[in-house]
Design a protein around this motif. Structure first.
Motif, PDB file in Angstrom:
ATOM      1  N   ILE A  21      20.728  10.680  54.016  1.00 39.00           N
ATOM      2  CA  ILE A  21      19.742  10.009  55.150  1.00 39.00           C
ATOM      3  C   ILE A  21      19.595   8.470  55.230  1.00 39.00           C
ATOM      4  CG2 ILE A  21      17.219  10.002  55.795  1.00 39.00           C
ATOM      5  CD1 ILE A  21      17.117  12.869  54.909  1.00 39.00           C
ATOM      6  N   GLN A  24      22.536   6.842  56.870  1.00 34.00           N
ATOM      7  CA  GLN A  24      22.888   7.187  58.195  1.00 34.00           C
ATOM      8  C   GLN A  24      22.301   5.689  58.999  1.00 34.00           C
ATOM      9  OE1 GLN A  24      20.862  10.542  59.728  1.00 34.00           O
ATOM     10  NE2 GLN A  24      22.122  11.898  58.545  1.00 34.00           N
ATOM     11  N   SER A  26      20.649   3.307  61.676  1.00 30.09           N
ATOM     12  CA  SER A  26      19.141   3.646  61.984  1.00 30.09           C
ATOM     13  C   SER A  26      19.376   3.087  63.367  1.00 30.09           C
ATOM     14  CB  SER A  26      18.371   2.737  61.093  1.00 30.09           C
ATOM     15  OG  SER A  26      17.293   2.480  61.964  1.00 30.09           O
ATOM     16  N   GLU A  27      18.751   3.786  64.349  1.00 31.53           N
ATOM     17  CA  GLU A  27      18.575   3.133  65.821  1.00 31.53           C
ATOM     18  C   GLU A  27      17.572   2.100  65.829  1.00 31.53           C
ATOM     19  OE1 GLU A  27      20.157   4.493  68.221  1.00 31.53           O
ATOM     20  OE2 GLU A  27      20.837   6.107  66.967  1.00 31.53           O
ATOM     21  N   ARG A  44      31.215   6.322  65.295  1.00 28.64           N
ATOM     22  CA  ARG A  44      31.453   7.786  65.687  1.00 28.64           C
ATOM     23  C   ARG A  44      31.720   8.708  64.459  1.00 28.64           C
ATOM     24  NH1 ARG A  44      33.964   8.968  71.225  1.00 28.64           N
ATOM     25  NH2 ARG A  44      31.976   7.790  72.002  1.00 28.64           N
ATOM     26  N   GLY A  47      29.149   9.010  61.696  1.00 29.82           N
ATOM     27  CA  GLY A  47      27.805   9.446  62.461  1.00 29.82           C
ATOM     28  C   GLY A  47      27.874  10.992  62.291  1.00 29.82           C
ATOM     29  N   ASN A  48      28.865  11.668  62.730  1.00 28.90           N
ATOM     30  CA  ASN A  48      29.122  12.905  62.668  1.00 28.90           C
ATOM     31  C   ASN A  48      29.229  13.532  61.448  1.00 28.90           C
ATOM     32  OD1 ASN A  48      29.328  12.975  65.676  1.00 28.90           O
ATOM     33  ND2 ASN A  48      31.445  13.077  65.811  1.00 28.90           N
ATOM     34  N   LEU A  50      27.995  12.341  58.422  1.00 24.53           N
ATOM     35  CA  LEU A  50      26.663  11.976  58.011  1.00 24.53           C
ATOM     36  C   LEU A  50      25.788  13.147  58.583  1.00 24.53           C
ATOM     37  CD1 LEU A  50      26.208   8.315  57.284  1.00 24.53           C
ATOM     38  CD2 LEU A  50      26.952  10.142  55.855  1.00 24.53           C
ATOM     39  N   THR A  51      25.953  13.525  59.796  1.00 28.13           N
ATOM     40  CA  THR A  51      25.076  14.462  60.386  1.00 28.13           C
ATOM     41  C   THR A  51      25.392  15.842  59.751  1.00 28.13           C
ATOM     42  OG1 THR A  51      24.951  12.962  62.249  1.00 28.13           O
ATOM     43  CG2 THR A  51      24.142  15.269  62.629  1.00 28.13           C
ATOM     44  N   LYS A  52      26.621  16.062  59.715  1.00 20.72           N
ATOM     45  CA  LYS A  52      27.020  17.499  59.061  1.00 20.72           C
ATOM     46  C   LYS A  52      26.309  17.510  57.850  1.00 20.72           C
ATOM     47  CE  LYS A  52      30.710  18.142  62.538  1.00 20.72           C
ATOM     48  NZ  LYS A  52      32.044  18.304  62.601  1.00 20.72           N
ATOM     49  N   THR A  54      24.145  16.061  56.110  1.00 25.42           N
ATOM     50  CA  THR A  54      22.648  16.228  56.111  1.00 25.42           C
ATOM     51  C   THR A  54      22.210  17.534  56.738  1.00 25.42           C
ATOM     52  OG1 THR A  54      22.496  13.874  56.908  1.00 25.42           O
ATOM     53  CG2 THR A  54      20.409  15.241  56.979  1.00 25.42           C
ATOM     54  N   SER A  55      22.847  18.255  57.596  1.00 23.61           N
ATOM     55  CA  SER A  55      22.525  19.482  57.828  1.00 23.61           C
ATOM     56  C   SER A  55      22.784  20.449  56.778  1.00 23.61           C
ATOM     57  CB  SER A  55      23.247  19.767  59.001  1.00 23.61           C
ATOM     58  OG  SER A  55      23.035  19.259  60.216  1.00 23.61           O
TER      59      SER A  55
END
Length: 130
Positions: A21, A24, A26-27, A44, A47-48, A50-52, A54-55
């Motif tokens: 987390i 990732q 940060s916005e 990109r 991001g994909n 790290l998102t996967k 994290t899930s």
């Protein structure tokens, strides 16, 4: 043994989830370490990934938490501590009273629950109370 394994897994998953987390992007630019595409992957793609990750770690965290709860409560039977203590105390009391009849207690001499003001005055003045 199972609880120890699940607890160690829970700690490792928690540390990994925290790290992923924080990695990732940060916005708002707060704790994220992502800057531009100068890293080993593009923004990109990272991001994909790290998102996967994290899930997957989040699902593993919840599965491990539920497993810890189930494993911790597995040895417990559906009984109440209050009911078990009360039944045991009643059984002991019934056997004790049925075997030996209770003897009437000798009456205790009546004593005041607390010292009175007369006692205080007599102790201060050294004279007996009137």
């Amino acid at each position: 043994m199972l609880l120890t394994i699940l607890l160690v897994a829970m700690i490792l998953i928690s540390v990994a989830l925290t790290a992923v987390i924080l990695l990732q992007r940060s916005e708002g630019g707060a704790l994220g370490m992502g800057g531009g595409p100068s890293g080993f992957m593009t923004a990109r793609g990272a991001g994909n990934l790290l998102t996967k990750v994290t899930s997957v770690l989040a699902v593993a965290f919840f599965v491990c938490a539920i497993s810890l709860t189930v494993a911790g409560n597995y040895d417990r039977a559906s009984r109440s501590v209050i009911d078990a203590d009360a039944v045991g105390a009643l059984a002991i009391d019934e056997t004790a009273t049925s075997e030996a009849p209770a003897q009437p207690a000798a009456p205790a001499p009546a004593q005041p629950a607390a010292p009175s003001l007369d006692d205080l005055e007599s102790s201060l003045s050294g004279s007996p109370a009137q």
